[in-house]
Write an enzyme that holds these catalytic residues in place. Structure first.
Site: not given
Length: 383
Positions: A106, A127, A275
């Site tokens: 992330s 990401q 999500h």
């Protein structure tokens, strides 16, 4: 404690983690209806059991982009993974490498790109959000390329952060949040020592590198909130597509028309995702959204899916609905929090064994043979 499923790891994680961290990963947006439906709708998909199919050996491997994976699974990007275990991103990445699948770092990780690269080398994914600070985006894209990243997962379903009621109650946000987190750490000494003290520094590694100052967890929510950009459109992503020379996946697709536009944009793949039910409550579960999307873009790009996946059976269900591979997020975080790197490896072994059983009993030898015919009925999802 005997661990034989994701649900056992969830129980173990709940005992070990301070409530503000457990509920941050465990909760969803608003009343959490979509989060619950993600799992329930997957379970409503009945597998079609077949007998005497001479299955023999089952092959779980796939080719995804330019990588050969031992399982059709990718560890999803999860912010603050390094708060769930000491240097958690590194541990999860090592587990993924050991099991022959990608780990996705992330952009709001505790461990930086450089730290993860130093531990596992190239091959992990990265990401990124669409943020107002285009300088940060360009800088982190350059650093990710230098770290050997060749697959970018671009999260497009977060122009604004979702409202998560649990966070206010648990201490992640709300009145006296800082004091409440300290008190929670005191009564969770294992986490306080192993992660809270020995797991430092607790900053956002990729953001701190760019800003050249420490971005603490206290700054996390404020920094993200100030940088999300609800005004973005497809044209705002074009410079990234032109700049990034590797594979580009758009994460957060729920509508067939958006999937078509992703093809026109030039995306290499999409993640059909809500999500994990953490953004807009009341939207379709991934299990409901996936078939219509697969119908219009299969063959044009690679389709991944996430949200609600808790077992190898769920992986088979998602693939039968049209996914090429599946991302898991909460499941591996539970395992990481409970047992670190070994926990994530064990969880992936559980998923693999569950897939082998499901594939054998549905009469398929390889992942590519899993189709809609592997399901007995989807009536429960079409009512």
């Amino acid at each position: 404690m005997i661990i034989s499923s994701t649900f056992d790891y969830r129980k173990a994680a709940k005992r070990r983690l301070p409530p503000f961290l457990f509920h941050y990963i465990d909760g969803g947006a608003y009343a959490e209806e979509t989060m619950r439906r993600n799992y329930a709708d997957l379970q409503a998909l009945a597998l079609r059991q077949r007998i005497l199919r001479q299955v023999g050996e089952v092959d779980l491997s796939i080719k995804l982009f330019d990588q050969r994976l031992n399982l059709p699974i990718v560890l999803a990007p999860v912010g603050l993974t390094g708060m769930y275990a000491r240097r958690g991103e590194v541990k999860a990445a090592r587990a993924a490498v050991a099991k022959g699948i990608p780990f996705t770092l992330s952009s709001v990780s505790v461990c930086s790109l450089a730290e993860v690269h130093a531990e596992v080398g190239s091959g992990f994914w990265f990401q990124l959000y669409v943020l107002k600070d285009r300088g940060f985006m360009r800088d982190v894209l350059e650093r990710s390329w230098l770290a050997g990243v060749r697959t970018l997962v671009f999260t497009v379903d977060m122009p604004v952060p979702g409202a998560r009621y649990r966070d206010a109650h648990s201490g992640m946000s709300g009145p006296y949040a800082g004091l409440r987190r300290i008190l929670q750490a005191v009564v969770h000494p294992h986490w306080a020592w192993n992660v809270g003290i020995m797991g430092r520094p607790h900053d956002l590694g990729n953001v701190s590198t760019y800003l050249q100052k420490k971005i603490t967890l206290e700054d996390y929510v404020g920094w993200l909130g100030a940088n999300f950009d609800p005004s973005i459109g497809w044209s705002d992503l074009q410079w990234i597509r032109d700049f990034w020379k590797g594979k580009m996946i758009l994460k957060g697709i729920l509508d067939p028309q958006d999937a078509r536009e992703a093809v026109q944009f030039g995306a290499d793949g999409i993640v059909v995702s809500n999500h994990g039910g953490r953004q807009l409550d009341g939207v379709l579960s991934t299990a409901r959204a996936l078939p219509a999307i697969a119908e219009v873009v299969t063959g044009d790009l690679t389709i991944l899916a996430d949200s609600g996946v808790r077992s190898g059976l769920d992986v088979v269900r998602m693939i039968a609905q049209g996914a090429d591979a599946v991302m898991i997020g909460r499941a591996f975080i539970y395992a990481l929090a409970a047992a670190g790197e070994k926990g994530v490896m064990h969880l992936l072994d559980l998923f693999a064994n569950e897939m082998r059983v499901a594939m054998t009993l549905t009469g398929v030898r390889a992942v590519k043979e899993i189709t809609h015919e592997s399901l007995a009925s989807t009536d429960a999802l079409n009512q």
